[in-house]
Enzyme design. Structure first.
Site, PDB file in Angstrom:
ATOM      1  N   TYR A  65      -3.310  14.678   7.726  1.00 50.01           N
ATOM      2  CA  TYR A  65      -4.531  13.912   7.501  1.00 50.01           C
ATOM      3  C   TYR A  65      -5.680  14.620   8.214  1.00 50.01           C
ATOM      4  O   TYR A  65      -5.748  14.631   9.447  1.00 50.01           O
ATOM      5  CB  TYR A  65      -4.403  12.484   8.035  1.00 50.01           C
ATOM      6  CG  TYR A  65      -3.454  11.588   7.273  1.00 50.01           C
ATOM      7  CD1 TYR A  65      -2.908  11.969   6.041  1.00 50.01           C
ATOM      8  CD2 TYR A  65      -3.088  10.343   7.781  1.00 50.01           C
ATOM      9  CE1 TYR A  65      -2.042  11.143   5.360  1.00 50.01           C
ATOM     10  CE2 TYR A  65      -2.227   9.507   7.090  1.00 50.01           C
ATOM     11  CZ  TYR A  65      -1.700   9.914   5.883  1.00 50.01           C
ATOM     12  OH  TYR A  65      -0.844   9.078   5.204  1.00 50.01           O
ATOM     13  N   PHE A 220      -0.435   2.794  -1.399  1.00 49.78           N
ATOM     14  CA  PHE A 220      -1.117   2.383  -2.625  1.00 49.78           C
ATOM     15  C   PHE A 220      -0.876   0.887  -2.884  1.00 49.78           C
ATOM     16  O   PHE A 220      -0.448   0.496  -3.975  1.00 49.78           O
ATOM     17  CB  PHE A 220      -0.678   3.210  -3.829  1.00 49.78           C
ATOM     18  CG  PHE A 220      -1.048   4.662  -3.778  1.00 49.78           C
ATOM     19  CD1 PHE A 220      -1.879   5.157  -2.788  1.00 49.78           C
ATOM     20  CD2 PHE A 220      -0.555   5.551  -4.723  1.00 49.78           C
ATOM     21  CE1 PHE A 220      -2.216   6.499  -2.737  1.00 49.78           C
ATOM     22  CE2 PHE A 220      -0.887   6.900  -4.690  1.00 49.78           C
ATOM     23  CZ  PHE A 220      -1.714   7.369  -3.683  1.00 49.78           C
ATOM     24  N   PRO A 221      -1.124   0.024  -1.901  1.00 45.15           N
ATOM     25  CA  PRO A 221      -0.819  -1.400  -2.055  1.00 45.15           C
ATOM     26  C   PRO A 221      -1.725  -2.112  -3.048  1.00 45.15           C
ATOM     27  O   PRO A 221      -1.457  -3.258  -3.408  1.00 45.15           O
ATOM     28  CB  PRO A 221      -1.023  -1.956  -0.644  1.00 45.15           C
ATOM     29  CG  PRO A 221      -2.073  -1.065  -0.058  1.00 45.15           C
ATOM     30  CD  PRO A 221      -1.738   0.309  -0.596  1.00 45.15           C
ATOM     31  N   LEU A 222      -2.761  -1.407  -3.489  1.00 40.25           N
ATOM     32  CA  LEU A 222      -3.658  -1.969  -4.507  1.00 40.25           C
ATOM     33  C   LEU A 222      -3.600  -1.147  -5.787  1.00 40.25           C
ATOM     34  O   LEU A 222      -4.478  -1.258  -6.643  1.00 40.25           O
ATOM     35  CB  LEU A 222      -5.092  -2.033  -3.980  1.00 40.25           C
ATOM     36  CG  LEU A 222      -5.283  -2.924  -2.753  1.00 40.25           C
ATOM     37  CD1 LEU A 222      -6.693  -2.811  -2.206  1.00 40.25           C
ATOM     38  CD2 LEU A 222      -4.940  -4.377  -3.081  1.00 40.25           C
ATOM     39  N   GLY A 223      -2.556  -0.325  -5.943  1.00 42.34           N
ATOM     40  CA  GLY A 223      -2.517   0.567  -7.093  1.00 42.34           C
ATOM     41  C   GLY A 223      -3.616   1.605  -6.951  1.00 42.34           C
ATOM     42  O   GLY A 223      -4.011   1.980  -5.853  1.00 42.34           O
ATOM     43  N   GLY A 224      -4.123   2.073  -8.081  1.00 37.03           N
ATOM     44  CA  GLY A 224      -5.273   2.980  -8.053  1.00 37.03           C
ATOM     45  C   GLY A 224      -4.963   4.286  -7.368  1.00 37.03           C
ATOM     46  O   GLY A 224      -3.884   4.831  -7.484  1.00 37.03           O
ATOM     47  N   PRO A 227      -5.855   8.879 -10.685  1.00 37.72           N
ATOM     48  CA  PRO A 227      -6.147   8.529 -12.080  1.00 37.72           C
ATOM     49  C   PRO A 227      -4.851   8.241 -12.842  1.00 37.72           C
ATOM     50  O   PRO A 227      -3.856   8.943 -12.687  1.00 37.72           O
ATOM     51  CB  PRO A 227      -6.850   9.777 -12.619  1.00 37.72           C
ATOM     52  CG  PRO A 227      -7.422  10.447 -11.413  1.00 37.72           C
ATOM     53  CD  PRO A 227      -6.444  10.184 -10.310  1.00 37.72           C
TER      54      PRO A 227
END
Length: 315
Positions: A65, A220-224, A227
């Site tokens: 990171y 990615f707990p909200l998806g997205g 692309p």
């Protein structure tokens, strides 16, 4: 459940759950987005201190990171008395000049070098939890050539480093159900896979983790993020529930994860203080039975998509 935090009156966002032999707040912090504040170190340090003030006691990081920058921030911001559990990962390495800023580093000697790099940049003698990032499932790079490494060979070096005291516990990331089953005898503290309200391919693995006392820490707990991935914020049911409760669709997606299984720990990331506070507040969101049934009925879409350049969404 007793607290492991010496500040017994400190907030515990989301309540508490066991993790690698400790009891932690169910909402932690994912530090990846701090690299967005590379030109404002003061703001990055202030954000970390605010997270700790809000009750964050486990922070997810990696040497790749910001090519070590994020770990250096953690070393500067976190004090021993904060009693914060640092969770890092190996299996990839920084590649600042590449098409994406990391490359796979799966060979046993690379895993050991990754742990040593994390220890150095974090200023620790032991990293409480280290996740082995596999290239087996979900969105991400797939291994080719010398980077195709057997899981047993990797677990051998991970358990050796645990025995040496360099790491406290072993986690797995982007792993398959069969891979997790193979790894169980080694002792696994957590699984980090891409998982959200709109992408629940790993439901059987989540259930296995719950039975085995393994923390489920979705990224990615909200998806997205890439692309082609479904997004919670675009899901009509999440938007409708958010409007009815006076919260955001993102908060609904995070709150659903907490409600879905007791071994879920969240590590939402952000570089914005207001967004940080909104993430911490999802532990206060409750759903009645009808609302929870509506969310549970959302169609799950696959997150097996080719790797793209991550969007800078602030998650």
């Amino acid at each position: 459940m007793p607290s492991s935090n010496p500040l017994s009156d400190a907030p515990r966002p989301g309540g508490t759950a066991p993790f690698a032999g400790r009891t932690v707040s169910r909402i932690g912090y994912g530090a990846m987005q701090l690299e967005r504040l590379h030109d404002d170190r003061g703001a990055a340090l202030a954000l970390l201190r605010r997270a700790i003030d809000l009750g964050v006691d486990h922070i997810d990081t990696a040497q790749f990171y910001g090519n070590g920058y994020v770990n250096e921030l953690l070393r500067e911001a976190i004090r021993p008395q904060d009693d914060v559990m640092i969770v890092s990962k190996v299996g990839a390495a920084p590649d600042p000049d590449g098409p994406i800023p990391l490359r796979l580093a799966q060979r046993p000697e690379e895993l050991r070098a990754g742990v040593e790099d994390n220890l150095s940049s974090l200023g620790l003698e032991q990293i409480p939890v280290v996740n082995l990032r596999r290239p087996d499932s979900g969105p991400g790079i797939r291994a080719t050539g010398e980077q195709v490494v057997d899981l047993d060979d990797q677990l051998a070096v991970m358990t050796a480093m645990r025995d040496e005291g360099k790491i406290g516990a072993i986690g797995l990331s982007s792993v398959t159900l069969d891979g997790l089953r193979r790894a169980l005898p080694a002792g696994i503290a957590c699984v980090q896979n891409a998982y959200s309200l709109v992408s629940r391919d790993d439901e059987d693995m989540l259930a296995l983790c719950a039975r085995e006392g393994i923390a489920w820490v979705p990224f990615f707990p909200l998806g997205g993020a890439f692309p082609g991935l479904p997004k919670v914020t675009e899901e009509p049911a999440a938007r409708a529930v958010a409007e009815s409760l006076g919260v955001t669709p993102s908060q609904v997606g995070l709150a659903w994860l907490l409600h879905h299984a007791p071994n879920v720990l969240l590590i939402p990331g952000t570089a914005d203080a207001a967004h940080l506070e909104a993430n911490m507040a999802v532990g206060e969101i409750t759903f009645d039975a009808a609302t929870l049934a509506t969310l549970d009925a959302v169609e799950s879409r696959s997150n097996e998509v080719p790797l793209g350049q991550p969007e800078r969404t602030g998650r």
